[in-house]
Design a protein around this motif. Structure first.
Motif, short mmCIF file in Angstrom:
data_model
loop_
_atom_site.label_atom_id
_atom_site.label_comp_id
_atom_site.label_asym_id
_atom_site.label_seq_id
_atom_site.Cartn_x
_atom_site.Cartn_y
_atom_site.Cartn_z
N ALA A 466 0.82 -1.21 0.00
CA ALA A 466 0.00 0.00 0.00
C ALA A 466 0.86 1.26 0.00
CB ALA A 466 -0.94 -0.01 1.20
N ASP A 470 3.90 1.22 4.87
CA ASP A 470 2.58 0.64 5.06
C ASP A 470 2.69 -0.86 4.82
OD1 ASP A 470 -0.09 -0.19 4.94
OD2 ASP A 470 -0.76 1.75 4.18
N SER A 472 0.21 -3.13 5.05
CA SER A 472 -1.14 -3.66 4.97
C SER A 472 -1.15 -5.05 4.33
CB SER A 472 -2.03 -2.73 4.14
OG SER A 472 -2.13 -1.46 4.72
N ASP A 473 -2.21 -5.81 4.63
CA ASP A 473 -2.41 -7.13 4.05
C ASP A 473 -3.05 -6.97 2.68
OD1 ASP A 473 -2.95 -9.70 3.34
OD2 ASP A 473 -4.41 -10.08 4.91
N CYS A 474 -2.24 -6.78 1.66
CA CYS A 474 -2.78 -6.50 0.33
C CYS A 474 -3.11 -7.78 -0.45
CB CYS A 474 -1.82 -5.62 -0.45
SG CYS A 474 -1.77 -3.93 0.19
N ASP A 477 -6.98 -7.24 1.61
CA ASP A 477 -7.53 -5.89 1.69
C ASP A 477 -7.44 -5.26 0.31
OD1 ASP A 477 -8.24 -3.29 2.16
OD2 ASP A 477 -6.77 -2.91 3.73
N ARG A 480 -6.31 -0.60 -0.79
CA ARG A 480 -5.10 0.23 -0.78
C ARG A 480 -4.03 -0.36 -1.70
NH1 ARG A 480 -5.29 3.78 3.21
NH2 ARG A 480 -3.04 4.16 3.15
#
Length: 806
Positions: A466, A470, A472-474, A477, A480
């Motif tokens: 993201a 960051d 994040s669990d891309c 998720d 993002r």
């Protein structure tokens, strides 16, 4: 003086016994195969016979002649040595190499003699060296484990998938790639040169920055050719590295555009000194990567020349597992196939290689934006001083080499290494130390150097991610940055799970199929033509691959009647899976602005996620991609909540007007329900045509199918939609008649069917390319398919879903 050292070299084993000759540039394994020492690893399970070779040391040697030694420097210039090498001239060590992504350049003048000279290059086992490095590392650095692979690959700076992958063989090749030559210099060497520019309408201001290592002090002339216009610049230089800047204003330039948005004009510049000539082709464009916080999360897309680009494309892996077989023809064919399928973006995946110059040159010419990963994938990597120094040399060289290509859109740090921090027990238990290592490598070396060398191009830390800082669990998720969405394959979810996410930019997703019968026959004899035969299973590198394909097939389709139809239906369901995702995500523009499926190509004959088989044959998926990536496309999909949706997506910069008809037909081809529309497809947007509540629809879902057709600017667009699983539908058998007619550059095939025929796929023994494939043929409709080749009825094979089962 230039001495080209390409050609035949002698291969010796670790005990200095002659084995065979090897053609250079090329790899040692191919030399063993071509000389008959080893059988082709692509056939059957011959790959197993190559595993012990990964533990061996090898020597390549040859002689060359020197007629005079008058210049100040004589440089041995090797583009790529794979990987751990000692280089000897006349039996004296002149240097070592530990990174196949960094050229070897060394002044060897003092080691040369007039007349015959000998060069020996000793290749140490990369597998043995990796295990030694792993043993000496103070803590474990885990990596993705596969059933057949070379261990500890994350310690070596070579192509990571040489160690094996879930679509590729474990072939730990070594060799000399691209070019090997001896150059002599009297005044100086152009170490690198860049063209940095700023656009001002149709004018461009160019700063040409030259890193020039001078061998003498004094005045040096630089001849710059802008096309045919030559200008000479004189500069005072000192011995050592000099930074030379030349300013050039150029008017009336045309902008470079991605495929589908405009042309790709390229301007040639040539830099000449007394000792050498360098050439670059440059396309001028204004490119931004837009990644901003918004009400959904964080966007990600390319903006080129002020236009927001919807990225349509695929992931790229090396064109062959054996470097000797990575021919220019394969590069041209694959990149042209991507362009012809309406792609505008390719992602060079981080477990492969920084590609050859021809790859980027072709992408420049054909308008394919490149998402360029650095070569790190699916692992935790070292962060000690020696490893980081090695990587820094790699990154500095590769970014300087590639930065002037207009096709390069984005630099990305790695493939899935953020995810790898949570994959392994070791990194979960002691997360801090692994995150520190990750940051030292990814930001401290990769990001830092890329931003310094190429500050005008975007840096993206990892795929998926993201953005900077960051984690994040891309994978799960979708709000993002870029997403890798693998739930439909790895988790076995149904195709409608694609409706659960709307990625901002999906840089990986995919679904496997078996290869075609002709490709299977290239590695398996008649007695092995069974889905679960030893040779078929050996060419399925994903542990659950067969299970997922067969379970999915039983979920959606009736069990095929024979082996050929098993292969065919697997390719149809792959096409349907990817079509489901792409059409839904395209219909959610501008939330989603990028779709790159996994994967474009294969590097050996294998069951995989590719749309183009090894050898170049298009699977049904690639034909489908060509249609669903069209700038103007009619989209249809249904959700199990009972809704059915029809829309038109238009990526072009101008509106398009057309007439659309939506039919619900039974499986004899009778229209049970229809509506007609006059539609304006608004530029760079999605226009809704119709939503249907299937709960109140008058017809049973198993009784028919939707057929949508529309004429836009002289082009007919069609789409077919089943509103339940095909196995539940009362599909009739069909008879397809064919008439072949000669035309100027091939043949035309006229097709007629007595009932609607679904997923019609034509093939030929010679692998001919068809103008269309994987289509619905309505009864009473004459469909004409062009073939660029001379085939007859005996060469033609036609499969369709109707006749695939008993």
């Amino acid at each position: 003086m230039v001495i080209d050292l390409q050609g035949s070299w002698t291969l010796l084993d670790g005990d200095n016994n002659k084995v065979c000759n090897v053609e250079i540039p090329g790899d040692i394994y191919t030399g063993l195969i071509d000389s008959g020492v080893k059988e082709d690893p692509y056939y059957g399970n011959n790959e197993l016979d190559f595993q012990d070779l990964a533990k061996e040391d090898w020597v390549l040697q040859r002689s060359f002649n020197i007629e005079k030694l008058e210049d100040r420097e004589v440089i041995l210039d090797i583009n790529s040595l794979d990987t751990y090498c000692d280089i000897y001239i006349n039996r004296e060590l002149v240097g070592k190499s530990e990174n196949m992504f960094v050229p070897f350049k060394k002044n060897i003048k003092e080691k040369l003699v007039l007349g015959e000279n000998k060069i020996d290059i000793k290749f140490h086992s990369a597998e043995n060296r990796a295990l030694e490095l792993e043993k000496n590392h103070p803590y474990k650095l885990p990596y993705m484990i596969l059933p057949l692979q070379s261990p500890a690959r994350n310690y070596t700076r070579k192509v990571q998938c040489h160690s094996g992958w879930d679509w590729g063989p474990a072939l730990m090749v070594s060799g000399i790639y691209n070019s090997i030559k001896i150059n002599s210099y009297n005044q100086g060497v152009i170490e690198s040169w860049d063209l940095d520019y700023k656009l001002d309408n149709s004018e461009v201001n160019i700063n040409i920055i030259i890193e020039y290592r001078s061998l003498v002090k004094g005045s040096t002339s630089f001849n710059l050719y802008d096309g045919d216009i030559k200008t000479t610049y004189s500069r005072d230089v000192n011995v050592g590295l000099n930074i030379i800047t030349i300013n050039l204003n150029k008017g009336d330039v045309q902008l470079w555009w991605p495929n589908g948005y405009g042309d790709q004009p390229l301007y040639c510049f040539k830099l000449e000194t007394l000792d050498e000539i360098k050439v670059k082709r440059v396309g001028f464009r204004d490119l931004e990567v837009i990644s901003k916080e918004d009400k959904i999360g964080k966007s990600l897309y390319f903006r080129v020349n002020g236009v927001d680009i919807f990225s349509k494309g695929a992931n790229w892996i090396p064109v062959d597992a054996l470097p000797s077989r990575q021919s220019d023809d394969k590069y041209y064919s694959l990149i042209k196939d991507a362009r012809d399928a309406n792609m505008n973006t390719l992602r060079v995946w981080g477990g492969g290689q920084y590609e050859k110059d021809i790859f980027y040159d072709l992408c420049d010419e054909m308008g394919l934006l490149i998402w360029q990963d650095m070569m790190f994938s699916c692992s935790v990597y070292p962060a000690d001083k020696e490893f980081l120094s090695n990587v820094e040399s790699e990154i500095r060289y590769q970014i300087k080499r590639l930065k002037n290509h207009p096709s390069i859109g984005l630099w990305c740090g790695n493939n899935e290494n953020v995810g790898a921090l949570t994959w392994f027990e070791e990194s979960r238990k002691d997360r801090d130390i692994y995150i520190i290592d990750y940051d030292r490598l990814n930001e401290g070396v990769l990001g830092k150097n890329i931003k310094k060398i190429d500050p005008n191009r975007a840096w993206w830390p990892s795929s998926p991610c993201a953005g900077e800082d960051d984690y994040s669990d891309c994978w799960h998720d979708d709000s993002r940055g870029d997403m890798h969405y693998w739930s439909v394959w790895h988790e076995g979810k149904s195709f409608d799970a694609y409706y659960d996410v709307i990625p901002r930019f999906c840089s990986e997703f995919g679904f496997q199929s078996y290869p075609s019968l002709d490709v299977v026959k290239s590695f398996a004899p008649e007695e092995e033509l069974n889905i679960t035969s030893p040779f078929m299973e050996h060419h399925q590198k994903n542990e659950k691959g067969n299970q997922i394909i067969l379970e999915t097939m039983s979920r959606y389709y009736r069990i095929p009647k024979d082996f050929e139809n098993f292969l065919y239906v697997s390719q149809v369901q792959q096409s349907v899976a990817i079509k489901t995702a792409i059409e839904y995500w395209r219909s959610n523009r501008p939330t989603c602005m990028g779709i790159l499926y996994w994967q474009l190509n294969d590097l050996w004959p294998v069951s995989s996620w590719s749309s183009i088989e090894y050898g170049g044959r298009w699977k049904p998926l690639h034909y489908q991609i060509k249609k669903i990536f069209e700038p103007v496309h009619l989209i249809s999909y249904y959700k199990k909540d009972g809704s059915c949706s029809f829309s038109i997506v238009n990526d072009r910069l101008e509106d398009t007007l057309g007439d659309v008809k939506i039919d619900f037909k039974d499986f004899s081809g009778n229209s049970l329900w229809s509506k007609e529309f006059n539609i304006t497809g608004v530029a760079q947007s999605v226009t809704k045509i119709l939503d249907i509540d299937l709960e109140s629809f008058d017809f049973n879902r198993t009784d028919g199918f939707f057929y949508i057709s529309g004429g836009f600017e002289g082009r007919l667009i069609t789409n077919t939609l089943f509103i339940t699983e095909p196995k539940r539908c009362r599909i009739n058998k069909c008879e397809i008649s064919t008439v072949i007619e000669q035309r100027e550059n091939g043949v035309s095939i006229k097709l007629l069917s007595n009932n609607p025929a679904f997923n019609v796929v034509l093939s030929s023994k010679d692998g001919s390319r068809f103008s269309d494939n994987d289509f619905t043929l309505l009864n009473g409709e004459e469909r004409v398919i062009d073939v660029d080749g001379d085939i007859g009825l005996d060469d033609l094979n036609i499969l369709c879903l109707n006749n695939s089962f008993i």
